[in-house]
Write a protein that holds these residues in place. Sequence first.
Motif, PDB file in Angstrom:
ATOM      1  N   VAL A 129      -5.476   2.310  -5.262  1.00  0.00           N
ATOM      2  CA  VAL A 129      -6.109   2.860  -4.061  1.00  0.00           C
ATOM      3  C   VAL A 129      -5.069   3.028  -2.952  1.00  0.00           C
ATOM      4  CG1 VAL A 129      -7.929   2.566  -2.347  1.00  0.00           C
ATOM      5  CG2 VAL A 129      -8.303   1.790  -4.696  1.00  0.00           C
ATOM      6  N   PHE A 130      -4.321   1.968  -2.666  1.00  0.00           N
ATOM      7  CA  PHE A 130      -3.281   2.047  -1.635  1.00  0.00           C
ATOM      8  C   PHE A 130      -2.152   2.971  -2.073  1.00  0.00           C
ATOM      9  CE2 PHE A 130       0.567   0.518   0.541  1.00  0.00           C
ATOM     10  CZ  PHE A 130       0.150   0.606   1.861  1.00  0.00           C
ATOM     11  N   GLU A 131      -1.764   2.873  -3.356  1.00  0.00           N
ATOM     12  CA  GLU A 131      -0.654   3.676  -3.863  1.00  0.00           C
ATOM     13  C   GLU A 131      -0.945   5.167  -3.764  1.00  0.00           C
ATOM     14  OE1 GLU A 131       2.230   2.520  -4.753  1.00  0.00           O
ATOM     15  OE2 GLU A 131       1.684   0.397  -4.610  1.00  0.00           O
ATOM     16  N   ALA A 132      -2.220   5.562  -3.852  1.00  0.00           N
ATOM     17  CA  ALA A 132      -2.564   6.982  -3.830  1.00  0.00           C
ATOM     18  C   ALA A 132      -2.089   7.659  -2.551  1.00  0.00           C
ATOM     19  CB  ALA A 132      -4.069   7.156  -4.001  1.00  0.00           C
ATOM     20  N   GLY A 133      -2.225   6.973  -1.431  1.00  0.00           N
ATOM     21  CA  GLY A 133      -1.768   7.547  -0.169  1.00  0.00           C
ATOM     22  C   GLY A 133      -0.263   7.695  -0.120  1.00  0.00           C
ATOM     23  N   LEU A 134       0.460   6.690  -0.618  1.00  0.00           N
ATOM     24  CA  LEU A 134       1.916   6.756  -0.637  1.00  0.00           C
ATOM     25  C   LEU A 134       2.391   7.886  -1.560  1.00  0.00           C
ATOM     26  CD1 LEU A 134       2.985   2.982  -0.768  1.00  0.00           C
ATOM     27  CD2 LEU A 134       2.309   4.384   1.197  1.00  0.00           C
ATOM     28  N   MET A 137       2.128  11.294   0.112  1.00  0.00           N
ATOM     29  CA  MET A 137       3.250  11.534   1.029  1.00  0.00           C
ATOM     30  C   MET A 137       4.530  11.817   0.246  1.00  0.00           C
ATOM     31  SD  MET A 137       2.731   8.988   4.293  1.00  0.00           S
ATOM     32  CE  MET A 137       2.289   7.484   3.401  1.00  0.00           C
ATOM     33  N   ALA A 138       4.775  11.044  -0.815  1.00  0.00           N
ATOM     34  CA  ALA A 138       5.987  11.237  -1.615  1.00  0.00           C
ATOM     35  C   ALA A 138       6.023  12.618  -2.249  1.00  0.00           C
ATOM     36  CB  ALA A 138       6.079  10.163  -2.694  1.00  0.00           C
ATOM     37  N   ALA A 139       4.853  13.166  -2.557  1.00  0.00           N
ATOM     38  CA  ALA A 139       4.765  14.504  -3.157  1.00  0.00           C
ATOM     39  C   ALA A 139       4.956  15.618  -2.138  1.00  0.00           C
ATOM     40  CB  ALA A 139       3.428  14.659  -3.867  1.00  0.00           C
ATOM     41  N   GLY A 140       5.124  15.261  -0.882  1.00  0.00           N
ATOM     42  CA  GLY A 140       5.343  16.252   0.163  1.00  0.00           C
ATOM     43  C   GLY A 140       4.092  16.957   0.638  1.00  0.00           C
TER      44      GLY A 140
END
Length: 337
Positions: A129-134, A137-140
């Motif tokens: 769940v938390f990783e999805a937001g990161l 962002m990492a995917a631009g």
Amino acid sequence: MDWHTLKAQAREKFRGACRVCPICNGVACAGEVPGMGGLGSGAAFRNNVEALAGFRLNLRTIHNVHTPKLSCRILGLDLSLPVIAAAIGGIAMNMNGAMTEEEYAAAIVAGCRQAGTIGMTGDGPKPEVFEAGLKAMAAGLGPAIPIIKPRDVDKIVELAQRAAAAGAPAFGIDIDAAALINMTNAGQKVGPKTKDELAYIKQHTSIPFIVKGIMTPDEAEACCAAGVDAIVVSNHGGRALDHTPGTAQVLPYIAETVKGRITILVDGGIRSGADILKMLALGADAVLIGRPLAIGAVGGGADGVATVLNKFAGELRAAMVLTGTADVAAVKEDILW
């Protein structure tokens, strides 16, 4: 893509988790947690909608406001309108798996960027769940504001530092999730925080710190004293404690206490541009919107999110013209009847 098409597509994909009612007021889904409803009797969800509906707008058309200014600056961010997407996690559990966590976060982050604003991303008992937001962002796909559950303070600091490293311009905690049962059942402790603990989090993080779930003036004052950058007046969408008042009821008292000393955000029952304008008149600097953008994301992905935000922008612009309001940063209380 239009709102009616989005709703029809979302209704099919939700498979009953959200009925996408003509009026989203928490009546049909009362007690459906997990799900999209309000906790217990559903009163807190309904109170949000009813409290906001209880405020009326004064129609004024003898003035020179033709092109009102919707853009604003919140926490150092330039936004096209005073709207931020609220964080929603637990997609599989609450939305019948209508999307994956990654798909939902990507739709919110990209859709908000497309419309010129920003979205918050969630946290939960499962790391994804938390990783999805990161990952979004990492995917631009755009910047995001991760919202962390009220875990132990050192864990909050750790996750906030990861968010900052990923490019998040701010982070927050939804302190109104202090008794969230799914976190407890997963063996992940959450709980209330003292003023000193909030100050500790602020002192050990580098980006603006938001505390979501403030419903009383004294707790807003405590956030100011702890050095918090922004609060969200929120009862967790009616999903944390049954029988709380609506956010529009308590917002003026909180604004009277801390306006000008801390950024004030608010959520709860906001369903139109006119509702946004009411919340600004009641003392908010900007608003958070959850369920309508969830419908946009499920019904149409990033384009669906942008469609809903653009719909709100058009409604807000019309409401500003028809109340003689020139700037979202200077909304007068006297536009309310």
